[in-house]
Design an enzyme around this catalytic site. Structure first.
Site, mmCIF file in Angstrom:
data_model
loop_
_atom_site.group_PDB
_atom_site.id
_atom_site.type_symbol
_atom_site.label_atom_id
_atom_site.label_comp_id
_atom_site.label_asym_id
_atom_site.label_seq_id
_atom_site.Cartn_x
_atom_site.Cartn_y
_atom_site.Cartn_z
ATOM 1 N N GLU A 1 0.828 -1.209 0.000
ATOM 2 C CA GLU A 1 0.000 0.000 0.000
ATOM 3 C C GLU A 1 0.862 1.259 0.000
ATOM 4 O O GLU A 1 0.448 2.312 -0.481
ATOM 5 C CB GLU A 1 -0.917 0.003 1.233
ATOM 6 C CG GLU A 1 -2.376 0.125 0.882
ATOM 7 C CD GLU A 1 -3.320 0.006 2.074
ATOM 8 O OE1 GLU A 1 -4.398 -0.550 1.868
ATOM 9 O OE2 GLU A 1 -3.003 0.463 3.187
ATOM 10 N N HIS B 1 7.006 -27.045 -1.671
ATOM 11 C CA HIS B 1 6.372 -28.111 -2.448
ATOM 12 C C HIS B 1 5.350 -27.548 -3.421
ATOM 13 O O HIS B 1 4.555 -28.285 -3.993
ATOM 14 C CB HIS B 1 5.736 -29.133 -1.495
ATOM 15 C CG HIS B 1 6.746 -29.774 -0.592
ATOM 16 N ND1 HIS B 1 7.253 -31.034 -0.816
ATOM 17 C CD2 HIS B 1 7.379 -29.304 0.515
ATOM 18 C CE1 HIS B 1 8.143 -31.321 0.128
ATOM 19 N NE2 HIS B 1 8.238 -30.281 0.941
ATOM 20 N N LYS C 1 -13.919 0.483 -4.288
ATOM 21 C CA LYS C 1 -15.048 0.828 -3.409
ATOM 22 C C LYS C 1 -16.131 1.558 -4.201
ATOM 23 O O LYS C 1 -17.317 1.269 -4.061
ATOM 24 C CB LYS C 1 -14.575 1.736 -2.261
ATOM 25 C CG LYS C 1 -13.777 1.019 -1.195
ATOM 26 C CD LYS C 1 -13.443 1.964 -0.052
ATOM 27 C CE LYS C 1 -12.371 1.374 0.844
ATOM 28 N NZ LYS C 1 -11.829 2.341 1.784
HETATM 29 O O1 PA5 Z 1 -3.798 1.281 5.877
HETATM 30 C C1 PA5 Z 1 -4.914 1.714 5.740
HETATM 31 O O2 PA5 Z 1 -5.152 2.936 5.824
HETATM 32 C C2 PA5 Z 1 -6.091 0.805 5.474
HETATM 33 O O3 PA5 Z 1 -5.722 -0.522 5.446
HETATM 34 C C3 PA5 Z 1 -7.144 0.973 6.560
HETATM 35 O O4 PA5 Z 1 -6.555 0.689 7.801
HETATM 36 C C4 PA5 Z 1 -8.335 0.072 6.326
HETATM 37 O O5 PA5 Z 1 -8.899 0.356 5.071
HETATM 38 C C5 PA5 Z 1 -9.386 0.269 7.396
HETATM 39 O O6 PA5 Z 1 -9.800 1.595 7.468
HETATM 40 P P1 PA5 Z 1 -10.584 2.136 8.724
HETATM 41 O O7 PA5 Z 1 -9.729 1.994 9.917
HETATM 42 O O8 PA5 Z 1 -10.898 3.556 8.418
HETATM 43 O O9 PA5 Z 1 -11.844 1.304 8.857
#
Ligand code: PA5
Length: 441
Positions: free
Chosen positions: A292, A313, A430
């Site tokens: 990310e 394996h 989303k």
């Molecule tokens: O790293 C990030 O920002 C994401 O993985 C969020 O943690 C994840 O989408 C969850 O978001 P939230 O804490 O707003 O529900």
């Protein structure tokens, strides 16, 4: 010159990358790495409003610890099950540390609630399994969402909260809910304030995947009986080690430099491999942290993972002999807790399996040899290999490892020229999903 650095029970060995990235080439990266680190320390560059994670090991207060420990003590007293609801950065870190430390569990740990995770997807059978675990047992919910609006945890929370209210009534149900969310904004904050849930705030300047050392990670870990002070202490010590401008004395700098140097030479996928099943969730957390943070603007090392020996394996063939764009980072544990040995079989015909030559040797010793053999084979097959070797898995080592990876990815983002602290790409799916679901504007 040695290409290894050791700190806080974690040893980083990059010597097997030498045929692919020479010592001189690695050395030449030090100024760029130091400049990237200086930018982070000075709070400048893209995403600088999300650098709060850097100081977390120092800024956490005694009051913070006491509030977290008090919450944990309440859960331990009245609950057999503690359901942690969250997705992505809101659960992977606590789960990773918890799973990694599972090997330390002994009977003396009874008396802690079973920690289960929910809201990590939309699969009905997964949520069903969580509901079954709660049936007939006293449970609590720890709902973690910074935005307070993420679909997956929100659905799980609505479902589980309904069951909690049915079982305990609304007043006791509210007492059994902890909300970890934004300090002032968002749907969860609003609900928590109006219903009187216990709350913990996520700092504005810390993004989800960098939030393990905030209440996001520490509240569930404390409920599970993990020594969160030791986790933070390990991170604090690693933070100090990661200040050095000597490339080989700074694990985060060295790791960032090696993987980036290899990336620019065509090794665009990094496989994190482990021979320790309890580290599988650390791999998942690492994949989120690096994927990310780096994967944007057409750049980034693709983070993949393998658990050996089982994946030898299956994925072993590709790693050994497939497309040569792989670099591999081994996450190893020198001293595992269990001392299981291979039994001897001296009965007549008992050695048909031919294993008596291993009799008396510990599984962990054999596993270590499997690691050494694999590293050597993969290197010979054209895979540059780095290893991160831990003496043993402790809360302190986990805290150090987390901080080291966070610092490394911050530097790596700067080297790639991307903002490592945003994730604009995750919004695209989303939008499509909500359009199909008919979500009102
Ligand atoms: O790293 C990030 O920002 C994401 O993985 C969020 O943690 C994840 O989408 C969850 O978001 P939230 O804490 O707003 O529900």
């Amino acid at each position: 010159m040695t290409k290894m650095t050791e700190f806080g029970g974690i040893k980083l060995d990059v010597s097997a990358t030498e045929p692919f990235l020479s010592a001189a080439e690695l050395d030449a990266m030090a100024p760029a790495v130091n400049a990237a680190a200086a930018e982070l320390e000075e709070g400048t560059g893209p995403g600088s409003e999300y650098l709060g994670w850097m100081d977390l090991p120092e800024t956490i207060t005694e009051d913070d610890f006491q509030a977290i420990e008090a919450s944990a003590a309440r859960a331990q007293k009245d609950s057999q099950v503690y359901v942690v609801i969250g997705i992505g950065g809101s659960y992977l870190g606590s789960r990773a540390v918890l799973d990694a430390l599972r090997g330390m569990e002994t009977d003396s740990r009874t008396g802690y609630p079973e920690i289960i995770f929910a809201g990590t997807g939309l699969c009905s059978s997964m949520l069903n399994r969580v509901l079954s675990k709660c049936t007939g047992r006293n449970f609590r919910i720890c709902m973690i969402s910074k935005s307070g609006t993420t679909l997956e945890p929100a659905v799980a929370f609505r479902t589980l909260r309904g069951i909690l209210m049915e079982k305990f009534g609304s007043t006791e149900a509210a007492r059994r809910i902890t909300a970890v969310t934004d300090g002032t904004r968002g749907a969860l904050r609003q609900l928590a304030d109006s219903e009187g849930f216990e709350t913990f705030a996520i700092p504005d300047n810390v993004g989800g995947r960098f939030s393990v050392l905030t209440p996001v990670g520490l509240v569930p870990l404390a409920a599970a009986g993990i020594d969160v002070r030791a986790v933070v202490d390990g991170a604090r010590k690693m933070r100090a080690a990661c200040q050095s401008t000597e490339l080989r004395n700074n694990p985060a700098h060295l790791y960032a430099a090696v993987r980036h140097g290899l990336y620019t030479r065509g090794f665009t996928t990094e496989v994190m491999s482990t021979f320790h099943g309890d580290l599988q969730t650390i791999q998942e957390w690492w994949k989120q942290l690096f994927g990310e943070s780096e994967g944007k603007g057409g750049e980034g090392i693709f983070p993949a993972s393998a658990v050996f020996t089982t994946d030898l394996h299956s994925m072993g063939q590709y790693i050994q002999d497939g497309r040569r764009n792989l670099q591999e980072t081994f996450l190893c544990v020198r001293n595992a807790v269990s001392r299981l040995t291979v039994p001897s079989d001296d009965s007549e015909g008992g050695n048909l399996d031919g294993l008596n030559y291993l009799a008396g040797r510990t599984l962990d010793d054999i596993n270590w040899k499997a690691f050494e053999g694999t590293k050597s084979a993969h290197g010979a097959g054209g895979v540059p290999c780095t290893s991160l070797e831990m003496d043993s898995i402790t809360p302190e080592v986990m805290g150090g490892l987390i901080y080291m990876f966070e610092k490394a990815v911050g530097i790596s983002g700067r080297l790639l020229g991307v903002n490592p602290f945003d994730q604009p790409g995750v919004e695209t799916y989303k939008k499509e999903m909500f359009r199909l679901l008919g979500k009102p504007e």
